[in-house]
Design a protein around this motif. Structure first.
Motif, PDB file in Angstrom:
ATOM      1  N   TYR B 280       0.861  -1.182   0.000  1.00 48.28           N
ATOM      2  CA  TYR B 280       0.000   0.000   0.000  1.00 48.28           C
ATOM      3  C   TYR B 280       0.893   1.225   0.000  1.00 48.28           C
ATOM      4  O   TYR B 280       1.959   1.211   0.638  1.00 48.28           O
ATOM      5  CB  TYR B 280      -0.932  -0.019   1.226  1.00 48.28           C
ATOM      6  N   PRO B 281       0.480   2.270  -0.718  1.00 49.33           N
ATOM      7  CA  PRO B 281       1.349   3.455  -0.811  1.00 49.33           C
ATOM      8  C   PRO B 281       1.753   3.967   0.565  1.00 49.33           C
ATOM      9  O   PRO B 281       0.892   4.153   1.438  1.00 49.33           O
ATOM     10  CB  PRO B 281       0.465   4.475  -1.543  1.00 49.33           C
ATOM     11  N   LEU B 444     -12.809  -5.797  -2.276  1.00 50.04           N
ATOM     12  CA  LEU B 444     -12.177  -4.817  -3.165  1.00 50.04           C
ATOM     13  C   LEU B 444     -12.699  -3.403  -2.907  1.00 50.04           C
ATOM     14  O   LEU B 444     -11.981  -2.426  -3.111  1.00 50.04           O
ATOM     15  CB  LEU B 444     -12.371  -5.216  -4.628  1.00 50.04           C
ATOM     16  N   GLU B 447     -10.479  -2.454  -0.277  1.00 49.29           N
ATOM     17  CA  GLU B 447      -9.110  -2.259  -0.782  1.00 49.29           C
ATOM     18  C   GLU B 447      -9.003  -0.992  -1.635  1.00 49.29           C
ATOM     19  O   GLU B 447      -7.962  -0.336  -1.644  1.00 49.29           O
ATOM     20  CB  GLU B 447      -8.659  -3.486  -1.585  1.00 49.29           C
ATOM     21  N   LEU B 448     -10.060  -0.661  -2.351  1.00 46.86           N
ATOM     22  CA  LEU B 448     -10.047   0.558  -3.161  1.00 46.86           C
ATOM     23  C   LEU B 448      -9.746   1.762  -2.270  1.00 46.86           C
ATOM     24  O   LEU B 448      -9.002   2.671  -2.652  1.00 46.86           O
ATOM     25  CB  LEU B 448     -11.394   0.727  -3.876  1.00 46.86           C
ATOM     26  N   VAL B 451      -5.884   1.392  -0.687  1.00 46.84           N
ATOM     27  CA  VAL B 451      -4.749   1.736  -1.551  1.00 46.84           C
ATOM     28  C   VAL B 451      -4.743   3.218  -1.890  1.00 46.84           C
ATOM     29  O   VAL B 451      -3.854   3.688  -2.592  1.00 46.84           O
ATOM     30  CB  VAL B 451      -4.729   0.901  -2.871  1.00 46.84           C
ATOM     31  N   GLY B 452      -5.738   3.949  -1.435  1.00 45.55           N
ATOM     32  CA  GLY B 452      -5.769   5.390  -1.687  1.00 45.55           C
ATOM     33  C   GLY B 452      -6.045   5.734  -3.138  1.00 45.55           C
ATOM     34  O   GLY B 452      -5.488   6.684  -3.679  1.00 45.55           O
ATOM     35  N   ALA B 453      -6.888   4.928  -3.772  1.00 49.85           N
ATOM     36  CA  ALA B 453      -7.208   5.187  -5.178  1.00 49.85           C
ATOM     37  C   ALA B 453      -8.238   6.310  -5.244  1.00 49.85           C
ATOM     38  O   ALA B 453      -9.442   6.072  -5.195  1.00 49.85           O
ATOM     39  CB  ALA B 453      -7.731   3.915  -5.840  1.00 49.85           C
ATOM     40  N   ASP B 454      -7.732   7.529  -5.333  1.00 51.70           N
ATOM     41  CA  ASP B 454      -8.627   8.691  -5.345  1.00 51.70           C
ATOM     42  C   ASP B 454      -9.299   8.832  -6.703  1.00 51.70           C
ATOM     43  O   ASP B 454      -8.803   8.333  -7.711  1.00 51.70           O
ATOM     44  CB  ASP B 454      -7.829   9.963  -5.050  1.00 51.70           C
ATOM     45  N   GLY B 455     -10.385   9.556  -6.698  1.00 52.92           N
ATOM     46  CA  GLY B 455     -11.030   9.901  -7.951  1.00 52.92           C
ATOM     47  C   GLY B 455     -11.850   8.775  -8.542  1.00 52.92           C
ATOM     48  O   GLY B 455     -12.324   8.884  -9.669  1.00 52.92           O
ATOM     49  N   SER B 456     -11.987   7.670  -7.826  1.00 54.18           N
ATOM     50  CA  SER B 456     -12.818   6.600  -8.375  1.00 54.18           C
ATOM     51  C   SER B 456     -14.275   7.014  -8.276  1.00 54.18           C
ATOM     52  O   SER B 456     -14.672   7.744  -7.376  1.00 54.18           O
ATOM     53  CB  SER B 456     -12.579   5.292  -7.632  1.00 54.18           C
ATOM     54  N   GLY B 457     -15.049   6.609  -9.266  1.00 52.46           N
ATOM     55  CA  GLY B 457     -16.444   7.015  -9.336  1.00 52.46           C
ATOM     56  C   GLY B 457     -17.321   5.839  -9.709  1.00 52.46           C
ATOM     57  O   GLY B 457     -17.011   4.698  -9.374  1.00 52.46           O
ATOM     58  N   ALA B 460     -15.704   2.662 -11.536  1.00 51.55           N
ATOM     59  CA  ALA B 460     -14.955   1.789 -10.627  1.00 51.55           C
ATOM     60  C   ALA B 460     -15.916   1.001  -9.749  1.00 51.55           C
ATOM     61  O   ALA B 460     -15.768  -0.215  -9.577  1.00 51.55           O
ATOM     62  CB  ALA B 460     -14.008   2.626  -9.767  1.00 51.55           C
TER      63      ALA B 460
END
Lengths: 517, 517
Positions: B280-281, B444, B447-448, B451-457, B460
């Motif tokens: 993870y970042p 998931l 997990e989304l 992992v700090g996956a920004d901007g998912s909408g 996703a």
């Protein structure tokens, strides 16, 4: 822009705008990036064999690759069988295989495995992205590699940190390797062979199985007397009224021996010289008739269609192709048999259909019944790895939403990738699955005899038997959101087929047919 | 005696008398030979992921390997994900991988591929039988290799002509490599560490997760104050009333950090020092607390249980293990939640059950609810490749026909290998599948965020959503011959669970639970 965004934008710029996906944690930034690039369509499948088979079917119809999104080595492994089929079909596919972050790999976390060893078996192209700034260029290279003639599987391994890192750059499309032109000398040599008057056969494959190639092959055959054949399992074959109806080489070695009997010259164009699918005790593997010469007009990487046209212009300048007239079987009646279900399909096949054919033994009588039906494409099981039919149909329907897709599917093969039905339901794909349910691995019953396996008894028979319990594909399909009916007579099949074609979205017909053997 | 017969006879002599099979043409002589060797039981599965997962589950319970029968490279590829899990579990498995006849390989027939490249990724043992006379010896070597401590995947590649050739010879069993004894010096050094009084943790795995190892670990912990832990995903963990209840390390890095907070000495026995499942970042991959020392009491190939007993005799000679008292949750009432379904299982778990646990996020509260239930075994998802639960349950039921097998199965993972339900129906296996249907890849969704996956909408979100259409697992199970019911309340789940346990044969309960996240 992070790596994932640069990857997806580059794919879109290169014409790859569909991604069949079964993601995991290491792919979450790719998933999130889909929202940043509206041009990319993400299509979820619930098993990677459905993902890769759909990408194969998509590209066979769209003429350009789809991307896949796969979760590390195990996700790729689940998709390998249909990638094997895609490799044999020379289908361009761009796999994006997520992997652990670079610094994480040394810890041998549970999902760690040797991804390159797996991709290596596909004889395609593989690159591991090492820097976020390079992901765009890597993606452009992958799309080009996939489309290098005659088409192959390209694998881009994307470490999670390369994906989530900032500093991604898009890259303009890179040109792919185009088919090699066949030189004039070769054309002239083959023309000489055909002019000897000795018995010849012309075996075509690959791109030659579409209209232009078929017409050229038909002209050559009509003018020279060479017998034309299509490779056993073409990736995409155009058929139907108004096109030349060229016979496919058989699956059985005995059949091919019969087809090529007496041939002295075998000319191959976009196909390999025929070999037996399997070895059998005391029988040859090489199916080129003894003493016959094999002449290569065009190898797999060559411009097969151009070569056939050039050859036709030399040997058949004034000859027209022989075109199939429009002609359908009459609708049969009575209980379903291996003989009559194909007549129902032939009688009712809609215009401009795509057939995903994994009917196996149940489908041996299909070509005759559909030869004069309206023009259609047939997508076949190119690599012998079963479980291809439902996913390929799923991908084909995404590529051509306006065309009816007919999936002729044997029961034994269906269970490998059955969850692709769910993707059809989600995507509202216009796929009619005619599930040929003979409750057996019927092909293996035949093969058990053909290999001369003596002394087999009830235990062997049980391993080839899919009854006990019988599978109810109506329930299975409905459970995945696909409306379904059962057919045990030709009338029921005709009714159900018409119902399925009339309604939008996917349907399945559990078609109870007795085994051929 | 042909090669196939010598192979099967040798397997049986070495104690391998179950073969999970999905054969093709190249394996027909093996199939026929089953009738010549009545001691070998052939079990058909309709997809190779079910074959290999069943072999894994079988061996975890039987304590000896099953054989598999796989069809060339693509068949092996379909089974790779669950072989990956078996590799991580150190489960002994003997794969018999059929291949083309030796002379046929050069023709590059459609199913040809690089089998050794695939088996190489399993870090196990691979041999290609070259002569019929050697097949027996090769088979004996494969069984031994599979059982070399701590257990691994052995792959025997069997060319069709080697299988069908005459002149096969059986071979007596070959001894496997036994676990290495841990020397006294190591025991003394670890004892010294424990006597320092500094904060210590004892992490056990592998064979130590059964009664003898657990008791020794519990004594050591009780006497020295070391915190005992079990590896995150044990292959087989004995639990329940009368056994020490030792906490498993968490799946989430944050959880492990909490569990190991302040630890100065981490003693590992049959387990590896903990690492994060994914990166993870900005977070560490290595979960050993900063500054802590890792001490290896026993490596994976060592006699872990013996080492723990020896250590206990040194540091805890007069200490008894701490045993879990019998204690079950009360039966809850009302609509199902992630919190209360586990209480139903805990309240009703039958004696001597085997739990195949692929509940994933739905199952996080399970361990507490079942700790004081009657003694049982838990088989977990060792390698992170989902699609393991149903096949492992299937194999476990073949290994222990008198024990109730409970498969706690998440919906997302179920579709990978759903056809194993059919094998349960055919074999009349006593498996109750509690299908935790939350209509999402819920893990998931978590997990989304992690992992700090920004901007998912919405795009996703759609890729993590399994509704639209909702799957109906009652219909899917019934379609494969497994009786099924749906449960939306705790009362319905309790009723259905009791019904499933009371009737012989397999059952499935489509258990509608809201996602945890």
């Amino acid at each position: 822009m992070n790596g994932a965004q640069s990857l997806i934008r580059t794919l879109v710029e290169a014409g790859v705008d569909v991604c069949f996906a079964n993601p995991g944690t290491s792919e979450m930034h790719f998933v999130a990036a889909l929202d940043a690039v509206p041009e990319m369509r993400g299509v979820l499948a619930l098993f990677e064999g459905a993902v890769t088979g759909a990408a194969d079917g998509y590209a066979r119809i769209a003429g350009r690759p789809a991307a896949t999104l796969l979760h590390l080595g195990p996700g790729l492994a689940n998709g390998m069988a249909n990638l094997h089929n895609a490799r044999r079909a020379h289908t361009p596919v761009v796999n994006v295989i997520g992997d652990h972050a670079i610094g994480h790999k040394k810890y041998d976390a549970p999902l760690e495995s040797d991804i390159e060893a797996l991709t290596g078996t596909l004889n395609g192209w593989t690159r591991r992205s090492a820097h976020t700034a390079d992901v765009g260029a890597d993606a452009a290279a992958a799309v080009a590699a996939a489309q290098d003639a005659p088409g192959r599987v390209a694998n881009l391994i994307l470490p999670a940190d390369v994906s989530w890192g900032e500093g991604g750059k898009t890259c303009p499309p890179v040109p792919a390797r185009v088919p090699k032109e066949v030189d004039e000398t070769t054309i002239k040599q083959i023309a000489e062979v055909l002019r000897t008057g000795e018995s010849a056969a012309l075996l075509i494959g690959g791109a030659a199985c579409r209209e232009t190639g078929l017409r050229a092959a038909s002209r050559i055959a009509a003018a020279t007397g060479a017998k034309p054949f299509i490779e056993v399992f073409p990736a995409r074959l155009e058929r139907g009224a108004g096109l030349p109806n060229i016979e496919r080489l058989g699956y059985l070695a005995e059949h091919v021996e019969y087809q090529l009997q007496g041939v002295k010259h075998l000319i191959v164009a976009g196909a390999k010289a025929p070999v037996s699918f399997f070895a059998y005790p005391g029988k040859p593997s090489d199916l080129v008739p003894e003493g016959a010469h094999v002449h290569t007009l065009a190898g797999l990487e060559a411009d097969v269609v151009g070569a056939l046209q050039d050859l036709a212009d030399v040997v058949a300048a004034d000859t027209e192709p022989v075109l199939q007239e429009e002609k359908r079987p009459a609708l049969p009646s009575g209980p379903l048999t291996p003989q009559n279900w194909v007549e129902v399909i032939g009688a009712l096949l809609p215009d401009n259909a795509i057939i995903s054919d994994e009917a196996n033994t149940s489908g041996v009588l299909l070509p005759a019944a559909t030869a004069g039906a309206p023009r259609h494409d047939v997508l076949t099981l190119t690599g012998g790895a079963i479980g291809q039919g439902i996913p390929v149909a799923t991908g084909a329907a995404i590529a051509a939403p306006d065309r009816p897709v007919i999936n002729l599917q044997s029961d034994g093969s269906a269970l490998y990738t059955i969850s692709a039905l769910w993707t059809q339901a989600r995507e509202k794909s216009n796929v009619t699955t005619v599930l040929l349910n003979n409750r057996a691995y019927a092909i293996l019953r035949m093969e058990l005899q053909r290999v001369g396996a003596d002394g087999s008894g009830p235990k062997a028979a049980e391993l080839l038997d899919l009854s006990g319990p019988d599978m109810d594909f109506v329930k299975i399909a409905e459970g995945m959101g696909v409306p379904a009916r059962r057919a045990t007579t030709t009338e029921e099949l005709a009714d159900a087929f018409s119902w399925a074609l009339a309604e939008p979205g996917p349907h399945l017909i559990d078609t109870i047919v007795p085994p051929l053997v």
